[in-house]
Design an enzyme around this catalytic site. Structure first.
Site, PDB file in Angstrom:
ATOM      1  CE1 TYR A 125      72.522  28.256  62.734  1.00 37.51           C
ATOM      2  CE2 TYR A 125      72.352  26.482  64.327  1.00 37.51           C
ATOM      3  CZ  TYR A 125      73.105  27.207  63.421  1.00 37.51           C
ATOM      4  OH  TYR A 125      74.400  26.898  63.188  1.00 37.51           O
ATOM      5  CG  MET A 174      42.130  46.195  26.152  1.00 38.33           C
ATOM      6  SD  MET A 174      40.755  45.233  25.510  1.00 38.33           S
ATOM      7  CE  MET A 174      39.358  46.051  26.252  1.00 38.33           C
ATOM      8  NE  ARG A 223      41.909  46.685  42.037  1.00 39.85           N
ATOM      9  CZ  ARG A 223      42.028  47.167  40.796  1.00 39.85           C
ATOM     10  NH1 ARG A 223      41.870  46.380  39.768  1.00 39.85           N
ATOM     11  NH2 ARG A 223      42.311  48.427  40.599  1.00 39.85           N
ATOM     12  CB  SER A 243      76.573  25.238  60.215  1.00 40.35           C
ATOM     13  OG  SER A 243      76.040  26.340  59.525  1.00 40.35           O
ATOM     14  N   GLY A 293      45.747  48.292  33.954  1.00 39.17           N
ATOM     15  CA  GLY A 293      45.844  48.980  32.670  1.00 39.17           C
ATOM     16  C   GLY A 293      46.189  48.101  31.484  1.00 39.17           C
ATOM     17  CE  LYS A 308      38.149  45.066  35.986  1.00 36.26           C
ATOM     18  NZ  LYS A 308      38.577  45.608  34.673  1.00 36.26           N
ATOM     19  CB  CYS A 314      75.423  29.746  57.594  1.00 34.24           C
ATOM     20  SG  CYS A 314      76.714  28.561  57.244  1.00 34.24           S
ATOM     21  NE  ARG A 319      34.503  46.994  34.435  1.00 30.65           N
ATOM     22  CZ  ARG A 319      34.172  47.098  35.712  1.00 30.65           C
ATOM     23  NH1 ARG A 319      33.023  46.585  36.150  1.00 30.65           N
ATOM     24  NH2 ARG A 319      34.986  47.666  36.562  1.00 30.65           N
ATOM     25  CG  HIS A 371      49.974  53.609  35.425  1.00 28.67           C
ATOM     26  ND1 HIS A 371      51.325  53.732  35.214  1.00 28.67           N
ATOM     27  CD2 HIS A 371      49.664  52.330  35.146  1.00 28.67           C
ATOM     28  CE1 HIS A 371      51.803  52.568  34.804  1.00 28.67           C
ATOM     29  NE2 HIS A 371      50.815  51.703  34.745  1.00 28.67           N
TER      30      HIS A 371
HETATM   31  P1  ADP Z   1      40.347  48.780  35.069  1.00 25.20           P
HETATM   32  O1  ADP Z   1      40.587  47.338  35.290  1.00 25.20           O
HETATM   33  O2  ADP Z   1      41.354  49.462  34.242  1.00 25.20           O
HETATM   34  O3  ADP Z   1      40.009  49.480  36.343  1.00 25.20           O
HETATM   35  P2  ADP Z   1      37.536  48.874  34.649  1.00 25.20           P
HETATM   36  O4  ADP Z   1      36.718  48.148  33.671  1.00 25.20           O
HETATM   37  O5  ADP Z   1      37.400  48.461  36.041  1.00 25.20           O
HETATM   38  O6  ADP Z   1      39.034  48.838  34.170  1.00 25.20           O
HETATM   39  O7  ADP Z   1      37.196  50.373  34.670  1.00 25.20           O
HETATM   40  C1  ADP Z   1      37.283  51.402  33.778  1.00 25.20           C
HETATM   41  C2  ADP Z   1      36.432  52.525  34.361  1.00 25.20           C
HETATM   42  O8  ADP Z   1      35.132  52.406  33.854  1.00 25.20           O
HETATM   43  C3  ADP Z   1      36.297  52.472  35.857  1.00 25.20           C
HETATM   44  O9  ADP Z   1      36.248  53.759  36.366  1.00 25.20           O
HETATM   45  C4  ADP Z   1      34.995  51.761  36.054  1.00 25.20           C
HETATM   46  O10 ADP Z   1      34.382  52.073  37.265  1.00 25.20           O
HETATM   47  C5  ADP Z   1      34.197  52.290  34.869  1.00 25.20           C
HETATM   48  N1  ADP Z   1      33.160  51.365  34.446  1.00 25.20           N
HETATM   49  C6  ADP Z   1      33.322  50.095  34.065  1.00 25.20           C
HETATM   50  N2  ADP Z   1      32.143  49.518  33.762  1.00 25.20           N
HETATM   51  C7  ADP Z   1      31.217  50.472  33.951  1.00 25.20           C
HETATM   52  C8  ADP Z   1      29.791  50.483  33.834  1.00 25.20           C
HETATM   53  N3  ADP Z   1      29.115  49.404  33.478  1.00 25.20           N
HETATM   54  N4  ADP Z   1      29.150  51.637  34.112  1.00 25.20           N
HETATM   55  C9  ADP Z   1      29.855  52.714  34.502  1.00 25.20           C
HETATM   56  N5  ADP Z   1      31.172  52.782  34.626  1.00 25.20           N
HETATM   57  C10 ADP Z   1      31.856  51.655  34.366  1.00 25.20           C
HETATM   58 MG    MG Z   2      38.665  49.046  37.576  1.00 22.24          MG
END
Ligand code: ADP
Ligand code: MG
Ligand code: MG
Length: 894
Positions: free
Chosen positions: A863, A107, A351, A776, A105, A26, A843, A96, A467
Site C-alpha cells: 500500500y 509564432m 489535434r 512502512s 501562439g 500540426k 508513508c 505555419r 488565448h
Molecule cells: P496556430 O498554431 O497559432 O493555430 P495556425 O497556422 O494553425 O497557427 O493558424 C493560424 C490561422 O490561420 C488559423 O486560423 C488557421 O486555420 C489559418 N490558416 C493556416 N493555414 C491556412 C491556409 N493554408 N489557408 C487558410 N487559412 C489558414
Molecule cells: Mg492552428
C-alpha cells in the site's frame, strides 16, 4: 525521395500521425487527414531535423533543402493548378510553425504569402477587389510583424484612423478601394520603419517566413514556454507551407474552430465558433463576435446571429461527419480548424483538444462507454495530479453576489484576489504572498508568467477559444473572458465595471463557471465530485493492486480521507495529539517530572485523552487498518521557546522559569533529526510507550464493541536503528496487551512493525523483519538520512544540479534510480526473505507522488499512504502503475 521535406495533398501524404517527432504535431496531423481522404489544402512540411541542423550549423540550412522546397512547391502548384509567383494565376501559401507538442501562439502564422503588387491584381481579376486587397493588407501586416519585426500597432492605428476619418464602424464596412488605399499606406509604413520596401519577390518572402519560424524556436517567448512545460530544446520545430484557402471571399465563405465535444464540460456535443467572410485568427482575436456552430448552442446562448447549421446546412452536415470521423480515428476529442471557401469545406488542423479536468473525466468515461476506449485506456487518459483541480472551490450557493460585469464562462472554478493589470505585477505580488486576479483587455503568450502567478484571469475581449481561455483551462485556473463592458486603463491602473471604478489592489471575485465578475471576496464552497469522477475511480479501484491509505491523526482528516476513498490510515502521528491546548500542560508536566512516579502521574492524565483520540479514529475507520506511530519527536519540541512563553508556562505550571529553561537546554538537540527521539524515547521513557500502547488497545476494544467492526491496530515503532531497540519495545507492547487481557478478559489483536527511515534499518531489514510484522517506509526521513539533506533542500539542490548539468536525472523524483529507491528495494527484498508476506507500505510525501507510486508498484509494496487530499490522485496513479506494470511483464525490470 526528399530528405528534409514531406509533401501532402490530394488524398495522400508522405507523413503520418505517428511521425510527429519529425513533422511536428500540426504537420503530422495534416498528413494524416490527407491520408484519410479529407479535404486538406495541399502543402509540405519541412521537418524538425532541419531545425536541429540549423542550430547545430551556425544557422545554415542543409544542402539540398532549397531544391527540395522548390520541388515541393511545384507539386503544390500542380495540385492547385496555380504557380507560385505567377502574375496571372498565383499560388498563395500559409507558413505555419509546428513543434512536436502544441505550443500555443509561439509564432504567428503568415497567411496569403506570395502576394505582391502584381499578383494582387490577378486575385482581383479572379474574385473581387475587396477580397484581393483585404488579403494583401493582412499579408503585409502579418509578414511585417512576424518576419520584419514591425509592431502590429503601427498598422492597427492606421486602420483605426482610416475608419474614423470615414465614419466606418467595422472592418466589414471597408470596400475594395478602401483596402487598396490602406495597402498603399501599409507599404509606406514599412518603408518608414525599415528604410526599405516591402519585399515583392515571393521567393524572398517564402524564405523570410521559413527563417522566421526557425528563429522563433530560440525566441525568449519560446524558451520560457519550453522551460515551463519541460519541452527539450532539441525537439525543434517543423515548418508547414500550405496552399491558401480563403474564408474571406464573401458571404459563402467562412472560417472557424471547433471542438468535437465541449472542452469545459466534456458534453458530447459539437462546440465551436465561426465567422462569415473572415480569415485566420479573426475568430479568436475577438474583432467581431463569432457565431455558434450549432442551432442548439445558439439557442442556449440566446444569440441572434445564425448558426453554421442554419446558415450553411450542407457544409455543416459534411463538417459534422468529418468531426465524427476524426474523433473515431484519433479516439479522442479533437480541436479542429476549418475554412469554407465559396461553399467548400477545407480542413486546416486537428489535434487532441485541451480540456478541463471535469471534461477529461467525462470524455474518457464516455469514450469507454461508447466502446472507443478500453477502461484501462480511459484510466490512463487522466493525469493523476490533475485531479487536484477538482478540489477547486466554487462560490457558495448562499453567498450574496455583487455582480459588476458578466463575460464568458471560459474556465471553471472561482477565485478571489487583488486586481493587477500587468503580468509583472501579478508575479511580484504573488511573490509577496498576495492572491491576485490578472485583468487584461486580452492575453498573449507574453502574459504566461503572470497567468501562472494569478489565482484567476479576467479579460474584456476574446471568446471561449481565446488565448486567455485556452491557457487558463490548461492551467486549471478560473477564467472569465470577453467581459465586454469592462473598461480597462492599464496606465492609470484602473478599471470601470458596472459604473464603478476599481483600482489596482482592490479585491474582486471571478466565477469561471458562470462568467460573472463580483466585487469583493465571496464565500466559497468545496465542489461535489461528479459521477464521471466516481465512475473512473471505481474502474481504477478495480484495476489497481496496491491499497491506498491516508496519513491522518485528527477525526476531520480521517473523515476526509474516507470520503476520498482511503482504505485505512497508514500513518497516525501521535505527537500531533499532544499539542492540543488542553494536553500540552500534562505533556510538559510529564517532561519536567524528575521521577518515574511524577511522569506516571502526568501520563495518567494523558491516557484517557489518547484513548478517546484513538477510539474516534477507529470508529471512523470501522475495521479498516490503522497504523499508529509511537511518539517520535525530541521532547524539547513540546517545551516553550521564547522567554515570554517560558514565563507564561512557568506560571501556569507553578514552576520556576529557570527550571523550564534548564530542562529545555538539557533536551535541546543540535541535530534534532538524528538524536534522542523515535524509538530511543521509548527506551529511555518506556512508560510513555506503555501509556500509548494501553490507550491504543483499550480504544480498539471499545471501538470494536461500538462499530461491530474489530480494528487490528498496527503499532509502529519509529526510527529504529538496531534490532534490540525494536525487540525491547515490542516486548513492552506485548506485556501491556497481556495486562489488558487480564483486566478485560479479551486480548486485543494487533501487530507491531517499524518505520524504515534510516539507511541502516533498510540494509538490516532481514534482521528487523524477524521482529517486525510490517515495514512502512518513511521516505521523508529516509530521503533526509540518505542524502544528508532535508527533503526540501535535497529537492532544491538536485533541481539546480540538473539545470547546471551536474547530474542528469533527478534521483529524488525518480526514486527508483538510486539512493532512496535502492534502499527501499533492498529492504523490501530482505524483509520478505526473513518474513514471507511481511506487510510493506510507504508513508510520507512520496506516497502521493505518481512517479513514486509507480515505483512502489514495481517493488511490490502492499500500500501507499498519503495526505487525505492526495488519496484520489494515489488511487488513480496506483491503477495506472498496475496497468503499466502488467503491460511490461514481458520485459521485467533489471
Ligand atoms: P496556430 O498554431 O497559432 O493555430 P495556425 O497556422 O494553425 O497557427 O493558424 C493560424 C490561422 O490561420 C488559423 O486560423 C488557421 O486555420 C489559418 N490558416 C493556416 N493555414 C491556412 C491556409 N493554408 N489557408 C487558410 N487559412 C489558414
Ligand atoms: Mg492552428
Ligand atoms: Mg521520521
Amino acid at each position: 525521395m526528399s530528405l528534409w521535406v514531406y509533401s501532402f495533398g490530394d488524398g495522400k501524404a508522405e507523413g503520418r500521425a505517428d511521425m510527429r517527432d519529425l513533422l511536428g504535431g500540426k504537420g503530422a496531423n495534416l498528413a494524416e487527414m490527407c491520408n484519410l481522404g479529407l479535404p486538406v489544402p495541399p502543402g509540405f512540411t519541412i521537418s524538425t531535423a532541419v531545425c536541429r541542423y540549423f542550430y547545430e550549423n551556425e544557422r545554415r540550412y542543409p544542402d539540398g533543402l532549397i531544391d527540395e522546397v522548390a520541388l515541393a512547391l511545384t507539386l503544390v502548384g500542380e495540385a492547385t493548378g496555380r504557380n507560385f509567383g505567377d502574375e496571372n494565376n498565383p499560388l498563395l501559401v500559409s507558413v505555419r510553425s509546428g513543434a512536436r507538442a502544441s505550443m500555443p501562439g509561439m509564432m504567428d502564422t503568415v497567411l496569403n504569402l506570395g502576394l505582391n503588387d502584381r499578383t494582387v491584381k490577378a486575385l482581383e481579376r479572379s474574385a473581387d477587389r475587396r477580397f484581393a486587397y483585404d488579403s494583401y493588407r493582412r499579408f503585409i501586416q502579418m509578414y511585417s510583424n512576424v518576419v520584419l519585426g514591425i509592431e502590429h500597432r503601427s498598422f492597427e492605428e492606421r486602420l483605426e484612423d482610416f475608419k474614423d476619418e470615414r465614419g466606418l464602424a467595422s472592418d466589414n464596412d471597408l470596400g475594395g478601394d478602401d483596402w487598396a488605399e490602406l495597402t498603399h499606406d501599409y507599404h509606406v509604413i514599412v518603408e518608414r520603419e525599415l528604410g526599405r520596401a516591402f519585399p515583392q519577390d515571393p521567393n524572398e518572402q517564402l524564405w523570410g517566413a521559413i527563417g522566421a519560424v526557425f528563429a522563433s524556436w530560440m525566441s525568449p517567448r519560446a524558451i520560457t514556454y519550453r522551460s515551463l512545460n519541460s519541452i527539450p530544446e532539441s525537439w525543434g520545430t517543423a515548418v508547414n507551407v500550405q496552399a491558401m484557402v480563403f474564408g474571406n471571399m464573401g458571404d459563402t465563405s467562412a472560417t472557424g474552430v471547433a471542438f468535437t465535444r465541449n472542452p469545459s464540460t466534456g458534453e458530447n456535443a459539437l462546440y465551436g465558433e465561426f465567422l462569415i467572410n473572415a480569415q485566420g485568427e479573426d475568430v479568436v482575436a475577438g474583432i467581431r463576435t463569432p457565431q455558434h456552430l450549432t442551432e442548439a448552442a445558439r439557442i442556449a446562448a440566446g444569440a441572434e446571429a445564425p448558426s453554421l447549421e442554419a446558415a450553411m446546412p450542407k457544409v455543416f452536415a459534411r463538417f459534422k461527419k468529418v468531426c465524427t470521423m476524426l474523433e473515431r480515428h484519433y479516439r479522442d476529442m479533437q480541436d479542429i480548424e476549418f475554412t469554407i471557401e465559396n461553399g467548400k469545406l477545407w480542413m486546416l488542423q486537428t489535434r487532441n483538444g485541451k480540456r478541463t479536468v471535469p471534461a477529461a473525466l467525462k470524455i474518457a468515461t464516455d469514450l469507454a462507454d461508447e466502446g472507443l476506449l478500453t477502461r484501462d485506456e480511459a484510466i490512463l487518459r487522466i493525469k493523476p495530479l490533475s485531479l487536484d483541480q477538482l478540489l477547486h472551490p466554487t462560490i457558495a450557493s448562499s453567498a450574496a453576489r455583487d455582480v459588476i460585469a458578466t463575460g464568458l464562462p471560459a474556465s471553471p472554478g472561482a477565485a478571489s484576489g487583488e486586481i493587477v493589470f500587468t503580468p509583472e505585477d501579478a508575479a511580484t505580488l504573488k511573490g509577496q504572498g498576495h492572491k491576485v486576479i490578472l485583468v487584461r483587455t486580452e492575453t498573449s503568450p507574453e502574459d504566461i508568467h503572470g497567468m501562472h502567478a494569478a489565482e484567476g484571469i479576467l479579460t474584456a475581449r476574446g471568446g471561449m477559444t481565446s488565448h486567455a481561455a485556452v491557457v487558463a483551462r490548461g492551467m486549471g485556473k478560473p477564467c472569465v473572458s470577453g467581459a465586454g463592458s469592462l473598461r480597462i486603463d492599464v496606465q492609470a491602473e484602473m478599471m470601470v465595471a458596472g459604473g464603478r471604478t476599481f483600482g489596482k489592489g482592490e479585491v474582486i471575485t471571478i466565477d469561471g463557471s458562470t462568467g460573472q465578475v463580483l466585487a469583493g471576496a465571496v464565500a466559497m464552497q468545496q465542489p461535489e465530485l461528479s459521477g464521471d469522477f466516481t465512475k473512473l475511480m471505481e474502474w481504477a479501484d478495480k484495476t489497481r493492486r496496491m491499497r491506498v491509505r491516508a496519513n491522518a491523526e485528527t477525526p476531520a482528516d480521517a473523515r476526509a480521507a474516507r470520503s476520498f476513498g482511503a482504505e485505512g490510515i497508514g500513518l497516525c502521528r501521535t505527537e500531533h495529539m499532544f499539542f492540543d491546548a488542553d494536553r500540552i500542560v500534562a505533556v510538559r508536566e510529564m517532561i519536567l517530572a524528575d521521577t518515574l512516579d511524577g511522569r506516571r502521574a502526568a501520563l495518567a492524565k494523558l491516557l484517557p485523552m489518547q484513548r478517546a483520540d484513538f477510539a474516534e479514529l477507529f470508529e471512523i475507520m470501522a475495521g479498516l487498518p490503522v497504523t499508529i506511530r509511537l511518539l517520535d519527536p525530541p521532547l524539547h519540541e513540546f517545551l516553550p521557546k521564547s522567554e515570554e512563553e517560558i514565563a507564561e508556562v512557568a506560571k501556569a505550571m507553578n514552576v520556576e522559569p529557570q527550571r523550564l529553561r534548564e530542562r529545555t537546554l538539557a533536551l535541546h538537540e543540535f541535530n534534532p533529526m538524528l538524536g534522542h527521539r523515535g524509538v530511543r524515547l521509548a527506551i529511555s521513557y518506556p512508560e510513555i510507550a506503555e501509556m500509548q500502547a494501553r490507550a491504543i488497545f483499550e480504544a480498539a476494544l471499545d471501538a470494536a464493541l461500538k462499530t461491530n467492526a474489530p480494528v487490528i491496530p498496527e503499532i509502529m515503532v519509529p526510527l529504529v536503528m538496531v534490532k534490540g531497540e525494536l525487540d525491547r519495545v515490542k516486548a513492552l507492547i506485548d506485556r501491556t496487551a497481556d495486562a489488558i487481557a487480564l483486566e478485560r478478559g479479551t486480548r486485543p489483536a494487533y501487530t507491531v512493525g517499524t518505520m524504515i527511515e534510516l539507511p541502516r534499518a533498510a540494509l538490516r531489514a532481514r534482521e528487523l523483519a524477524a521482529t517486525a510484522e510490517f515495514f512502512s517506509f518513511g521516505t521523508n526521513d529516509l530521503t533526509q538520512t540518505t542524502f544528508g539533506l532535508s527533503r526540501d533542500d535535497a529537492a532544491a539542490f538536485l533541481g539546480d544540479y540538473i539545470r547546471e548539468g551536474i547530474i542528469e536525472v533527478d534521483p529524488f523524483v525518480s526514486i527508483d534510480r538510486e539512493g532512496v529507491g535502492e534502499l527501499i528495494r533492498r529492504a523490501a527484498e530482505r524483509g520478505r526473505h526473513a518474513r514471507p508476506g511481511i506487510k510493506l507500505g510507504i508513508c510520507g510525501e512520496h506516497g502521493g507522488d505518481p512517479a513514486s507510486i509507480a515505483f512502489c508498484e514495481r517493488v511490490g509494496l502492499d500500500y501507499v499512504s498519503c495526505s487525505p487530499f492526495r488519496v484520489p490522485i494515489a488511487r488513480l496513479a496506483a491503477a495506472q502503475a498496475a496497468i503499466n506494470q502488467r503491460a511490461s511483464t514481458e520485459q521485467p525490470e533489471t
